[in-house]
Write an enzyme that holds these catalytic residues in place. Structure first.
Site, PDB file in Angstrom:
ATOM      1  N   GLN A 129      -2.725 -12.246   7.728  1.00 16.95           N
ATOM      2  CA  GLN A 129      -2.894 -11.932   6.303  1.00 16.95           C
ATOM      3  C   GLN A 129      -2.139 -12.946   5.437  1.00 16.95           C
ATOM      4  O   GLN A 129      -2.674 -13.455   4.444  1.00 16.95           O
ATOM      5  CB  GLN A 129      -2.373 -10.530   6.027  1.00 16.95           C
ATOM      6  CG  GLN A 129      -2.242 -10.199   4.551  1.00 16.95           C
ATOM      7  CD  GLN A 129      -1.829  -8.753   4.336  1.00 16.95           C
ATOM      8  OE1 GLN A 129      -2.643  -7.869   4.453  1.00 16.95           O
ATOM      9  NE2 GLN A 129      -0.568  -8.535   4.031  1.00 16.95           N
ATOM     10  N   MET A 142       0.841  -1.206   0.000  1.00 20.39           N
ATOM     11  CA  MET A 142       0.000   0.000   0.000  1.00 20.39           C
ATOM     12  C   MET A 142       0.872   1.251   0.000  1.00 20.39           C
ATOM     13  O   MET A 142       0.380   2.354   0.297  1.00 20.39           O
ATOM     14  CB  MET A 142      -0.937   0.001   1.210  1.00 20.39           C
ATOM     15  CG  MET A 142      -1.912  -1.176   1.178  1.00 20.39           C
ATOM     16  SD  MET A 142      -3.448  -0.857   2.061  1.00 20.39           S
ATOM     17  CE  MET A 142      -2.841  -0.547   3.699  1.00 20.39           C
ATOM     18  N   GLN A 197       5.898 -11.556   7.316  1.00 16.82           N
ATOM     19  CA  GLN A 197       5.458 -12.223   8.547  1.00 16.82           C
ATOM     20  C   GLN A 197       4.797 -11.230   9.507  1.00 16.82           C
ATOM     21  O   GLN A 197       3.970 -11.594  10.325  1.00 16.82           O
ATOM     22  CB  GLN A 197       6.664 -12.900   9.218  1.00 16.82           C
ATOM     23  CG  GLN A 197       6.396 -13.533  10.562  1.00 16.82           C
ATOM     24  CD  GLN A 197       5.403 -14.696  10.490  1.00 16.82           C
ATOM     25  OE1 GLN A 197       5.293 -15.361   9.460  1.00 16.82           O
ATOM     26  NE2 GLN A 197       4.673 -14.920  11.577  1.00 16.82           N
ATOM     27  N   LYS A 198       5.171  -9.956   9.378  1.00 21.67           N
ATOM     28  CA  LYS A 198       4.573  -8.889  10.193  1.00 21.67           C
ATOM     29  C   LYS A 198       3.043  -9.007  10.236  1.00 21.67           C
ATOM     30  O   LYS A 198       2.421  -8.801  11.254  1.00 21.67           O
ATOM     31  CB  LYS A 198       5.009  -7.542   9.613  1.00 21.67           C
ATOM     32  CG  LYS A 198       4.104  -6.360   9.835  1.00 21.67           C
ATOM     33  CD  LYS A 198       4.364  -5.714  11.153  1.00 21.67           C
ATOM     34  CE  LYS A 198       3.448  -4.568  11.506  1.00 21.67           C
ATOM     35  NZ  LYS A 198       2.481  -4.119  10.556  1.00 21.67           N
ATOM     36  N   HIS A 254       9.127  -3.286   3.617  1.00 25.75           N
ATOM     37  CA  HIS A 254       8.785  -3.503   2.202  1.00 25.75           C
ATOM     38  C   HIS A 254      10.048  -3.771   1.392  1.00 25.75           C
ATOM     39  O   HIS A 254      10.071  -4.651   0.538  1.00 25.75           O
ATOM     40  CB  HIS A 254       8.099  -2.264   1.621  1.00 25.75           C
ATOM     41  CG  HIS A 254       6.816  -1.870   2.284  1.00 25.75           C
ATOM     42  ND1 HIS A 254       6.701  -0.724   3.035  1.00 25.75           N
ATOM     43  CD2 HIS A 254       5.596  -2.455   2.306  1.00 25.75           C
ATOM     44  CE1 HIS A 254       5.450  -0.607   3.468  1.00 25.75           C
ATOM     45  NE2 HIS A 254       4.763  -1.647   3.049  1.00 25.75           N
ATOM     46  N   HIS A 313       8.884   1.322   3.486  1.00 30.11           N
ATOM     47  CA  HIS A 313       9.950   1.374   4.498  1.00 30.11           C
ATOM     48  C   HIS A 313      10.830   0.143   4.329  1.00 30.11           C
ATOM     49  O   HIS A 313      10.638  -0.646   3.388  1.00 30.11           O
ATOM     50  CB  HIS A 313       9.342   1.474   5.896  1.00 30.11           C
ATOM     51  CG  HIS A 313       8.254   0.463   6.164  1.00 30.11           C
ATOM     52  ND1 HIS A 313       8.505  -0.895   6.210  1.00 30.11           N
ATOM     53  CD2 HIS A 313       6.914   0.600   6.354  1.00 30.11           C
ATOM     54  CE1 HIS A 313       7.384  -1.546   6.446  1.00 30.11           C
ATOM     55  NE2 HIS A 313       6.393  -0.662   6.528  1.00 30.11           N
ATOM     56  N   SER A 359       3.924   1.424   7.974  1.00 31.83           N
ATOM     57  CA  SER A 359       3.610   2.747   7.421  1.00 31.83           C
ATOM     58  C   SER A 359       2.841   3.570   8.436  1.00 31.83           C
ATOM     59  O   SER A 359       2.898   4.799   8.436  1.00 31.83           O
ATOM     60  CB  SER A 359       2.793   2.601   6.138  1.00 31.83           C
ATOM     61  OG  SER A 359       3.458   1.748   5.235  1.00 31.83           O
TER      62      SER A 359
HETATM   63  P1  AMP Z   1       1.408  -2.950   3.469  1.00 30.30           P
HETATM   64  O1  AMP Z   1       1.974  -1.918   2.580  1.00 30.30           O
HETATM   65  O2  AMP Z   1       1.372  -2.571   4.908  1.00 30.30           O
HETATM   66  O3  AMP Z   1       0.105  -3.534   2.959  1.00 30.30           O
HETATM   67  O4  AMP Z   1       2.444  -4.166   3.427  1.00 30.30           O
HETATM   68  C1  AMP Z   1       2.844  -4.749   2.207  1.00 30.30           C
HETATM   69  C2  AMP Z   1       3.646  -5.990   2.493  1.00 30.30           C
HETATM   70  O5  AMP Z   1       4.794  -5.644   3.270  1.00 30.30           O
HETATM   71  C3  AMP Z   1       2.859  -7.039   3.316  1.00 30.30           C
HETATM   72  O6  AMP Z   1       3.182  -8.340   2.843  1.00 30.30           O
HETATM   73  C4  AMP Z   1       3.391  -6.815   4.702  1.00 30.30           C
HETATM   74  O7  AMP Z   1       3.304  -7.956   5.532  1.00 30.30           O
HETATM   75  C5  AMP Z   1       4.839  -6.454   4.420  1.00 30.30           C
HETATM   76  N1  AMP Z   1       5.410  -5.729   5.544  1.00 30.30           N
HETATM   77  C6  AMP Z   1       4.946  -4.586   6.127  1.00 30.30           C
HETATM   78  N2  AMP Z   1       5.710  -4.231   7.186  1.00 30.30           N
HETATM   79  C7  AMP Z   1       6.683  -5.173   7.277  1.00 30.30           C
HETATM   80  C8  AMP Z   1       7.788  -5.381   8.173  1.00 30.30           C
HETATM   81  N3  AMP Z   1       8.041  -4.544   9.181  1.00 30.30           N
HETATM   82  N4  AMP Z   1       8.573  -6.453   7.966  1.00 30.30           N
HETATM   83  C9  AMP Z   1       8.324  -7.313   6.940  1.00 30.30           C
HETATM   84  N5  AMP Z   1       7.313  -7.175   6.072  1.00 30.30           N
HETATM   85  C10 AMP Z   1       6.497  -6.128   6.237  1.00 30.30           C
END
Ligand code: AMP
Length: 292
Positions: free
Chosen positions: A160, A37, A155-156, A44, A41, A193
């Protein structure tokens, strides 16, 4: 192999992605996919780098998906930083950014959805009704658009990842899911984020969730097998932080995401807390030797 120094391409339409992917496939390239999304950081970036290392071409999607936000959630104020995100993707050596508009993804009122049952009943599924339906639906759509060989998830967001793995298995999507470890700040806070919402004072308090999960994990490593005691320990720890409010803290089975009473096998310590108005989640997966 793709030259990793290439300029990343940025496209906004489904047709452009399909063209790009067709070309890459004709060149015999394997395609890795990292759905996000945005507001990218290091978490990602680790997924993107893993894909770049393992696949010939890597596609990153950046789309704040309205379907997965509840009516009182942060859809409107979710950070949108496309220019900076493109720089991150470029620096990681990925090849294509797909940044569609809401209209491109949902030109009509959406009538088709993907529901993954049971796994979504508890935890974030209970706190955020409709959230995982929105996630599974957009990921299914993105898989149909990008048609990757492998897709990378963090894994965070453990629940999901489990939902997506089950969707792929039950609906026979021709894609392999790779889970990447949680990337953390120096003080243990899982990168997110949403951490940008935290005031300096709240930011200081935020690592309490990971510390509590770590205490739970330590108790289990020291031999504790009563899940309720582990839960209690973690709850007590968080309650000592005045800025934190618990949404849920639990010890669950890794494959069902159901609460367990006896700790053994593959389990996950999970938690979601509010710090001010900001909801933070985290987890620690553990393989606990079964007692005979
Ligand atoms: P998001 O943009 O939050 O939807 O996350 C996109 C992808 O990045 C998802 O697969 C999340 O699980 C992964 N992600 C987000 N934060 C972390 C993190 N701190 N460590 C590892 N993967 C992450």
């Amino acid at each position: 192999m793709t030259a990793k120094s290439n300029q990343v391409s940025v496209v906004h339409t489904i047709a452009e992605v399909r063209q790009w992917v067709d070309r890459a496939r004709k060149l015999g390239r394997t395609i890795g996919f990292v759905p996000t999304m945005g507001a990218l950081h290091e978490g990602h970036a680790s997924l993107i780098r893993t894909s770049v290392a393992q696949q010939d071409a890597t596609v990153v999607s950046i789309f704040v998906n309205p379907l997965q936000f509840g009516p009182n959630e942060d859809l409107d104020r979710y950070p949108r930083t496309l220019d900076a995100d493109i720089q991150v993707v470029q620096a990681c050596g990925a090849d294509l950014v797909f940044a569609p508009s809401v209209r491109e993804m949902y030109p009509k009122r959406q009538l088709a959805f993907v529901d993954v049952e049971e796994l979504t009943a508890g935890l974030c599924g209970a706190s955020r009704p409709g959230h995982f339906r929105g996630v599974a639906t957009v990921v299914a759509k993105l898989f149909n658009i990008v048609q990757p060989d492998v897709a990378y998830f963090g894994q965070k967001d453990a629940q999901q990842a489990a939902v997506i793995e089950r969707m792929v298995a039950d609906l026979s999507f021709p894609v392999r899911i790779v889970r990447c470890p949680t990337v953390r700040e120096a003080d243990g806070l899982a990168m997110s984020s949403r951490n940008t919402y935290l005031s300096p004072e709240e930011r200081q308090a935020a690592p309490i969730l990971y510390r509590a999960l770590q205490e739970g994990a330590e108790a289990i490593r020291a031999g504790e097998r009563d899940a309720e005691k582990v839960r209690r320990l973690m709850i007590d720890r968080i309650q000592r932080e005045p800025l934190a409010r618990i949404d849920y803290v639990d010890v669950v089975d890794e494959s069902t995401f159901r609460t367990i009473s006896y700790v053994e096998g593959n389990i996950v310590l999970v938690g979601a807390i509010y710090i001010g108005n900001t909801r933070l989640i985290d987890n620690i997966p553990l393989a606990v030797p079964e007692t005979s």
